[in-house]
Write a protein that holds these residues in place. Structure first.
Motif, short mmCIF file in Angstrom:
data_model
loop_
_atom_site.label_atom_id
_atom_site.label_comp_id
_atom_site.label_asym_id
_atom_site.label_seq_id
_atom_site.Cartn_x
_atom_site.Cartn_y
_atom_site.Cartn_z
N HIS A 82 18.75 5.90 10.17
CA HIS A 82 17.81 4.84 10.56
C HIS A 82 17.97 3.63 9.66
N ARG A 83 18.15 3.91 8.35
CA ARG A 83 18.45 2.80 7.44
C ARG A 83 19.37 3.28 6.33
N ILE A 84 19.99 2.33 5.66
CA ILE A 84 21.07 2.68 4.74
C ILE A 84 20.57 2.65 3.30
N GLY B 163 25.36 10.84 7.04
CA GLY B 163 24.48 10.55 8.13
C GLY B 163 23.21 11.45 8.14
N THR B 164 22.53 11.36 9.25
CA THR B 164 21.28 12.10 9.40
C THR B 164 21.27 12.88 10.72
N PRO B 165 21.81 14.10 10.72
CA PRO B 165 21.85 14.87 11.98
C PRO B 165 20.46 15.07 12.59
N TYR C 26 30.31 7.98 5.01
CA TYR C 26 30.51 7.13 6.19
C TYR C 26 29.27 7.26 7.08
N LYS C 27 28.56 6.17 7.25
CA LYS C 27 27.32 6.19 8.04
C LYS C 27 26.98 4.78 8.48
N HIS C 28 26.12 4.65 9.47
CA HIS C 28 25.67 3.33 9.93
C HIS C 28 24.44 3.53 10.78
S1 SF4 Z 1 23.49 9.55 4.73
FE1 SF4 Z 1 21.59 10.05 3.67
S2 SF4 Z 1 21.80 9.01 1.69
FE2 SF4 Z 1 23.31 8.08 3.08
S3 SF4 Z 1 22.28 6.32 3.99
FE3 SF4 Z 1 21.95 8.02 5.39
S4 SF4 Z 1 19.96 8.92 4.74
FE4 SF4 Z 1 20.69 7.59 3.07
#
Ligand code: SF4
Length: 361
Positions: free
Chosen positions: A11-13, A56-58, A20-22
């Motif tokens: 949802h936010r970084i 990421g956030t499964p 690797y996430k967005h």
């Molecule tokens: S993966 Fe986890 S630590 Fe990284 S930005 Fe997303 S919620 Fe935050």
């Protein structure tokens, strides 16, 4: 073999995070789920021993996306034969109904990214959840029947006092999780924290690192947790089977953007770009981006670096004669211990795993 699925959405970084996430942005999560299930169909040949959904956030996937993904996995895998199915979760992203769904879909272990129970530290870390949500999420997961619950914590954060860290540890213990991961904050390139460090606005403090590490070790061991890896503590029978597989050098298949695999000494990586990942899987069934063969020497060095982090340590036979002599000096300094055919880090040595690994490889 271990199976890892990378879900890149958040949802936010957080300003310290280098995974690797967005945010979902323009990416269609539905197309991503289709690509991930297609990649599993094409690349999952061997039966896995464990499954781990990380990111990421499964947990921010919707119930229908989670159900679609797990239905595809159940078609390929007999879940009754798995040791463990872990899902990483953020406390702000699920309620009782979703937690119940996790369990119905076959999740046996939820790893909660909580990091701290101090509101000012959560703010510095840019976390989405509140202290109340974090505490409540444990009871929600318990009521849903999740057999094993992990809490992820972080220490040596700018602005975090020793008293803050102790309070977070005591709060965590009181919630009775089955497993705790306590990570020392590291400043990774391409993060906001790294830039702040470079500009001199944040500072690393090795004395703090060691002090906070030993405080966690002392309090968590006294509360009945087994400190079985540098950053990991488990109640009996709640050790992370998936992570133990990594530390022992088992093969793993990584699916999803940026996911890494190591199979038969070949290490490969998927493309770290979700849109290109989806297009590539749609057209050729995989999104492999780079690969290299690991020779025996590379694997030996990896065995040392990972094994030293664990309570079981490493086989003495992994060390060269020179490194063995250096290990003897470290033993005289009380940092490691020789027993039968193994070497394990002890006392202050456990907080110095990286410099000691550099000495021995
Ligand atoms: S993966 Fe986890 S630590 Fe990284 S930005 Fe997303 S919620 Fe935050």
């Amino acid at each position: 073999m271990l199976l890892y699925l990378h879900i890149p959405f958040c949802h936010r970084i957080c300003p310290y995070c280098s995974f690797y996430k967005h945010t979902p942005g323009a990416t269609s999560i539905g197309s991503f789920i289709d690509a991930l299930t297609e990649e599993a169909k094409q690349r999952l040949i061997e039966k896995p021993r464990t499954i781990y959904l990380g990111g990421g956030t499964p947990s921010m996937l919707s119930p229908s996306h989670l159900s679609r993904l797990f239905t595809a996995l159940h078609e390929k895998i007999d879940f009754s034969k798995l040791d463990e199915v872990t899902l990483e979760a953020n406390p702000a992203t699920f309620d009782a109904a979703k937690a119940k769904l996790f369990r119905e879909l076959g999740v046996t272990r939820v790893s909660l990214g909580i990091q701290s129970f101090a509101p000012h530290i959560l703010e510095i870390l840019g976390r989405e959840h509140t202290v109340a949500q974090a505490s409540e999420s444990i009871s929600i997961l318990r009521e849903a029947g999740i057999p094993s619950i992990n809490i992820d914590l972080m220490f040596s954060i700018p602005g975090q006092s020793k008293a803050d860290w102790e309070e977070t540890l005591q709060h965590t213990i009181a919630l009775k999780p089955d497993h705790i991961s306590a990570y020392n904050l590291t400043y990774e390139e391409d993060t906001v924290f790294f830039e702040s460090l470079r500009r001199g606005e944040m500072r690393e403090n090795e004395d703090h690192d060691a002090e906070f590490f030993h405080l966690a070790d002392e309090l968590l061991e006294a509360a009945g947790f087994d400190h079985y890896e540098t950053s990991n503590y488990a109640k009996p029978a709640h050790h992370s089977s998936h992570n133990q597989g990594y530390w022992r050098g088992e093969d793993y298949l990584g699916l999803g953007p940026s996911a890494v695999s190591t199979i038969d000494s070949v290490r490969s990586k998927n493309i770290p770009d979700t849109a290109r990942y989806v297009t590539q899987v749609q057209s050729i069934g995989h999104a492999l981006h780079e690969s290299e063969s690991l020779d025996a020497e590379a694997r030996r060095l990896e065995r040392i670096a990972l094994g030293l982090r664990t309570k079981d340590g490493i086989l003495i036979s992994l060390l060269s004669p020179d490194a063995l002599a250096r290990a003897g000096h470290l033993a005289n300094e009380g940092l490691l211990h020789f027993s039968n055919d193994r070497i394990t880090l002890i006392h202050r040595g456990r907080a110095l795993v990286d410099p000691i690994a550099s000495e021995l490889i």
